[in-house]
Enzyme design. Sequence first.
Site, PDB file in Angstrom:
ATOM      1  N   GLY A   8       0.824  -1.206   0.000  1.00  0.00           N
ATOM      2  CA  GLY A   8       0.000   0.000   0.000  1.00  0.00           C
ATOM      3  C   GLY A   8       0.854   1.251   0.000  1.00  0.00           C
ATOM      4  N   GLU A 164     -17.174  17.089   5.494  1.00  0.00           N
ATOM      5  CA  GLU A 164     -16.224  17.745   4.579  1.00  0.00           C
ATOM      6  C   GLU A 164     -16.793  17.777   3.157  1.00  0.00           C
ATOM      7  OE1 GLU A 164     -12.104  16.273   5.110  1.00  0.00           O
ATOM      8  OE2 GLU A 164     -11.913  18.161   6.209  1.00  0.00           O
ATOM      9  N   GLN A 308      -3.438  10.681  10.146  1.00  0.00           N
ATOM     10  CA  GLN A 308      -2.474  11.074  11.174  1.00  0.00           C
ATOM     11  C   GLN A 308      -1.962   9.846  11.946  1.00  0.00           C
ATOM     12  OE1 GLN A 308      -2.590  13.631  15.255  1.00  0.00           O
ATOM     13  NE2 GLN A 308      -4.144  14.141  13.774  1.00  0.00           N
TER      14      GLN A 308
END
Length: 391
Positions: A8, A164, A308
């Site tokens: 990935g 968002e 994060q």
Amino acid sequence: MKTVVILGAGYGGMRAVKRLAHAKTAVRLVLVNQNPYHYESTQLHQVAVGTKEPEDITFDIRKAVPKGVEVIIDRVISVDQDSKTVNLSRSGSLGYDYLINALGFESETFGIKGAEENGLPLVDLDTALAARRHLEGTLEGYRQTKDENDLHIVVCGAGFTSIEYLGELVHRMPSLVSRYGLPADKIKIDCVEASGKILPMFSQDLVQWAVTYLEKRGVVFHVSTPITEVRPGIVMSNDQEFTANTIIWTTGVRGSHVIADSGYNEKRNRVIVQKDLSVEGHPEEFLVGDISAVPDPQTGRPYPTTGQISVAEADTAAANVLARLAGKEPRAFAFKSVGTVCSLGPHAGVAEIDKLGKWKLKGSIVGVLKKIVNDRSVFELSDLRTMLESN
Ligand SMILES: Cc1cc2nc3c(=O)[nH]c(=O)nc-3n(C[C@H](O)[C@H](O)[C@H](O)COP(=O)(O)OP(=O)(O)OC[C@H]3O[C@@H](n4cnc5c(N)ncnc54)[C@H](O)[C@@H]3O)c2cc1C
């Protein structure tokens, strides 16, 4: 020479590759990814609405990885933990001594009938582009069809991604209205959420600010409204129906199906990892990002899945591979969030920052902050030459 395979090229994988390569230990480093590019998944909603183009949020993996890293563009089918091999779609099997698996997330439907067939998820570049084409095609089509459902949009879920998306959508809507000559008063945007909460990770005052911001721009929220079925053009709850020819499905994510296909002990394709992020009984294998479930020592519940955390986990996993190679003990993963930033289009948002004190921010300053976070992300994942090329 030992082989370290990284699966990935998202946030976790790219960061792990960079950390391992910069350590300059004599190992063969192999990065496997299904596409030749990395996409910033934290900006997929902008591609889905049309405020960013794919090239704004992608970079070429081969140009971004440090020199000496082998890149294989192929799809991972499964991992065989016993023989320490990864099965690839075209290239056959790839052996490893150490594995960092960071295959990321997929859309979660919670088994709701029709959600997969009739909802538009935002999980990668292809799905974001498909959502954009559908939105614009449907709005454009109204001129011919005069079907008011072409002007209705339902966003399923009221978590981070949904909010968002809505922020970006209300920002772009005036230009779509003018481009396609649409009746602005007939545009309808509903947000349907099963739980009683919107943006559960934020304090109530910031949530209220975000809700008011979106409501003023035409979004209608329906909380405590569990979706029971999705049919073409209809989102159904127990006693209500929301009709719309654009249905965005952003109710949550699960890990990559490769986890279940490989026979791991998983829940929603996520595996509870050991303190050092390795898999129980497999000290040579580390899981990073949205496929890993790391219990938060404060709450006992797994941390939420975020870019994060993926980056922080990648740092620990890379350090632990290097420790094992050097015959040293691995270290335990420790995480301290620096905060969360939720954009509402390019010029607004809400944020809770935990650096040099606790800060609650709202409004245009958050738009600026989000841009800094996004630019920094590319810098932290790739080598400098990519940054120079993209500027
Ligand atoms: C719209 C949106 C906004 C978000 N905003 C934020 C935010 O502001 N802050 C934040 O911290 N998080 C945010 N997130 C969450 C964040 O994007 C994810 O938590 C993060 O991307 C997970 O990183 P990862 O490294 O685990 O995997 P990913 O970033 O998902 O990367 C996985 C990689 O593996 C590749 N891959 C997958 N399957 C295969 C396969 N079978 N074979 C080969 N390659 C494969 C994929 O193509 C991809 O390159 C947001 C998510 C979305 C959708």
